[in-house]
Design a protein around this motif. Structure first.
Motif, PDB file in Angstrom:
ATOM      1  N   MET A   3       0.815  -1.208   0.000  1.00  0.00           N
ATOM      2  CA  MET A   3       0.000   0.000   0.000  1.00  0.00           C
ATOM      3  C   MET A   3       0.845   1.252   0.000  1.00  0.00           C
ATOM      4  SD  MET A   3      -3.092  -0.801  -0.138  1.00  0.00           S
ATOM      5  CE  MET A   3      -4.234   0.326   0.399  1.00  0.00           C
ATOM      6  N   ALA A   6       3.568   4.194  -3.807  1.00  0.00           N
ATOM      7  CA  ALA A   6       2.821   5.208  -4.561  1.00  0.00           C
ATOM      8  C   ALA A   6       3.098   5.129  -6.058  1.00  0.00           C
ATOM      9  CB  ALA A   6       3.151   6.591  -4.042  1.00  0.00           C
ATOM     10  N   TRP A   9       0.993   2.425  -7.471  1.00  0.00           N
ATOM     11  CA  TRP A   9      -0.443   2.741  -7.572  1.00  0.00           C
ATOM     12  C   TRP A   9      -0.698   3.715  -8.706  1.00  0.00           C
ATOM     13  CZ3 TRP A   9      -4.032  -0.109  -5.745  1.00  0.00           C
ATOM     14  CH2 TRP A   9      -3.803  -0.890  -4.623  1.00  0.00           C
ATOM     15  N   ALA A  12      -0.599   1.713 -11.791  1.00  0.00           N
ATOM     16  CA  ALA A  12      -1.799   0.893 -11.942  1.00  0.00           C
ATOM     17  C   ALA A  12      -2.966   1.761 -12.368  1.00  0.00           C
ATOM     18  CB  ALA A  12      -2.110   0.183 -10.628  1.00  0.00           C
ATOM     19  N   GLY A  13      -3.064   2.982 -11.786  1.00  0.00           N
ATOM     20  CA  GLY A  13      -4.154   3.909 -12.174  1.00  0.00           C
ATOM     21  C   GLY A  13      -4.021   4.333 -13.625  1.00  0.00           C
TER      22      GLY A  13
END
Length: 175
Positions: A3, A6, A9, A12-13
């Motif tokens: 998690m 960053a 993520w 992935a976004g």
């Protein structure tokens, strides 16, 4: 990936966003392909209609040419008929003068050369060879009937330029 990662993520976004954009692009591409197909079909129909229109225009032009040719032929025929009607010509009639004297009268507008009677009867004067009768002129001749050779009711006459015999009515004798 945990998690706290960053950049993972964000990646992935961004990947998800790219996936959504690509789905929409596929959807728009399919619509564009359908529109292009419809446009191609419309273009084909337009070509067919253009060919039909071209064929119809060609038929119309051919019909117009034929009509024009017919009109020209009719105009030429009218001119020929008018020229023929206005052409000077001889017009004969036979008239009874007295007793055995008859007249060949040219009521036409032209001289007739080499006038010949095709009905050879021994009971009348023979017309001279090379008889010429001008417009308005009269040629007098004698014709006497008998029991064996009565005066004919018609004399057939030809002249130069009039090869078809012209029947001339012989009027009844007056007195």
């Amino acid at each position: 990936m945990d998690m706290g990662d960053a950049p993972g993520w964000v990646g992935a976004g961004l990947g998800l966003a790219a996936f959504i954009v690509s789905l929409r692009s596929v959807k728009h591409s399919k619509r564009a392909a359908g529109a292009a197909e419809g446009s191609a079909t419309a273009a084909e129909q337009s070509v067919v209609e253009t060919r039909r229109s071209s064929d119809a225009a060609e038929r119309s032009a051919t019909a117009a040419e034929e009509t024009l040719a017919d009109q020209r032929r009719e105009a030429a025929e009218r001119r020929r008929q008018e020229e023929e009607a206005n052409r000077p010509c001889a017009e004969f009639r036979i008239e009874h003068r007295n007793r055995a004297v008859w007249e060949l009268v040219n009521y036409g507008t032209a001289r007739a050369e080499n006038v010949r009677c095709l009905d050879a009867l021994g009971a009348r004067d023979e017309w001279p060879a090379g008889l010429s009768v001008a417009a308005g002129d009269v040629y007098r001749f004698m014709m006497v009937g008998s029991m064996g050779a009565p005066i004919p009711s018609v004399l057939r006459v030809v002249w130069d330029g009039q090869d078809e015999p012209v029947p001339l009515r012989v009027p009844p004798r007056m007195g």
